[in-house]
Each structure stands twice: as C-alpha cells, then as structure tokens.
Design a protein around this motif. Structure first.
Motif, PDB file in Angstrom:
ATOM      1  N   ARG A  29      -2.327  37.918 146.933  1.00 15.45           N
ATOM      2  CA  ARG A  29      -1.768  39.221 146.565  1.00 15.45           C
ATOM      3  C   ARG A  29      -0.378  39.036 145.959  1.00 15.45           C
ATOM      4  N   ARG A  88       5.886  46.674 148.890  1.00 15.56           N
ATOM      5  CA  ARG A  88       4.511  46.580 149.406  1.00 15.56           C
ATOM      6  C   ARG A  88       4.183  47.737 150.350  1.00 15.56           C
ATOM      7  N   TYR A 117     -12.150  36.104 143.905  1.00 18.83           N
ATOM      8  CA  TYR A 117     -11.809  37.396 144.498  1.00 18.83           C
ATOM      9  C   TYR A 117     -11.488  38.468 143.459  1.00 18.83           C
ATOM     10  N   LYS A 133     -12.631  42.305 143.657  1.00 21.36           N
ATOM     11  CA  LYS A 133     -13.036  42.641 145.027  1.00 21.36           C
ATOM     12  C   LYS A 133     -12.028  43.627 145.631  1.00 21.36           C
ATOM     13  N   LYS A 134     -12.466  44.358 146.650  1.00 24.01           N
ATOM     14  CA  LYS A 134     -11.590  45.348 147.269  1.00 24.01           C
ATOM     15  C   LYS A 134     -10.484  44.670 148.071  1.00 24.01           C
ATOM     16  N   TYR A 135     -10.845  43.663 148.858  1.00 32.48           N
ATOM     17  CA  TYR A 135      -9.861  42.976 149.684  1.00 32.48           C
ATOM     18  C   TYR A 135      -9.615  41.580 149.148  1.00 32.48           C
ATOM     19  N   MET A 136      -8.377  41.109 149.317  1.00 27.80           N
ATOM     20  CA  MET A 136      -7.970  39.816 148.791  1.00 27.80           C
ATOM     21  C   MET A 136      -7.136  39.101 149.856  1.00 27.80           C
ATOM     22  N   PRO A 137      -7.249  37.777 149.955  1.00 20.56           N
ATOM     23  CA  PRO A 137      -6.409  37.058 150.918  1.00 20.56           C
ATOM     24  C   PRO A 137      -4.926  37.290 150.635  1.00 20.56           C
ATOM     25  N   LEU A 138      -4.119  37.250 151.687  1.00 22.08           N
ATOM     26  CA  LEU A 138      -2.697  37.576 151.563  1.00 22.08           C
ATOM     27  C   LEU A 138      -1.977  36.694 150.554  1.00 22.08           C
TER      28      LEU A 138
END
Length: 144
Positions: free
Chosen positions: A105, A113, A94, A97-102
């Motif tokens: 993060r 946050r 990941y 990448k723009k989005y990542m699993p919670l």
C-alpha cells in the motif's frame, strides 16, 4: 585482468579464474536475469565471500582482502534486485484486488492514511439533501 605470477588452484577454481569472474556486478544486468539465476549467483557470491574470509584469516594477499568489499556490495546488489522483482510480482498479483498487503500500500503519512476519502468527506444524508433542495441559499440584490 590476470595477476602476475603463476595461477594457484584453490577449491576447484584457480585464482586467475576468480579474478576474471569477480567483476563488479551491474544492477541493470541483474534485472534481465530470472529469479532462479539471481539466487544461483547469490549462492556463488556467498561461497566466494566465505573463501575470501578464510584467506583473510590465513593471511591472504592484499588483493584478496580488497575483494571482500566488492563481493559484499555485489551480494547487496543481487538481493536488492531480487527483492524488487519479488515486490513487482506481488504488486501484479494484487492489482485490482480489494485488499492489499500493508507493504504494497502507499506509505504517505499516518494522518493522510487515517483521513476520510473525498467521497466520504462530502457525503450527505438523505435528510440534508432534501433540506438543501427545499430551502436553497437566499440570493440578495444588494451585497454588503
């Protein structure tokens, strides 16, 4: 580390082999292994634990009972290293990448946050920018 007395065969492996094989596993040694090897070792340890538990119920030797704790901790070590490997692979996958699993993060705190990012905090509308450039802060020669 052989035990005094003759070796007794139990489930395809003799007691002596069990004792020689059952040295506490080291995390740094596990890290050099592949995921498949770790899972294989995990299966072996779980089988070993099952055998030791049977021995406990059937009134086995004290040395076997003491091994239960070592095997349990070894299983925990193997699982820890395995999970760390999995997470590292996921992070690599990941990266960028723009989005990542919670769970990948950064944790921080809920408040941090939810807070605005610095560029959002100091963002100004076009009207505000124009107003600031047209009417700059006044400079005085005498200050109070």
């Amino acid at each position: 580390a052989q035990e005094a007395g003759p070796c007794i065969s139990v489930h395809k492996a003799s007691i002596c082999e069990l004792f020689e094989k059952m040295v506490k596993v080291k995390a740094y040694e596990l890290r050099s292994k592949t995921s498949k090897e770790l899972l294989k070792e995990l299966d072996d340890m779980k089988g070993e634990l099952a055998q030791l538990r049977v021995a406990k119920v059937s009134g086995g030797a004290a040395s076997k009972l003491a091994k239960i704790k070592i095997v349990r901790k070894s299983i925990a070590r193997i699982l820890t290293v395995y999970n760390q490997k999995q997470k590292a692979e996921a992070r690599k996958q990941y990266k960028g990448k723009k989005y990542m699993p919670l769970d990948l993060r950064p944790k921080k705190t809920r408040k941090i946050r939810r807070a605005l990012k610095t560029e959002q905090k100091y963002a100004k509308t076009l009207r505000t920018k124009t107003r600031e450039s047209n009417f700059p802060m006044r400079r005085f020669a005498v200050t109070m």
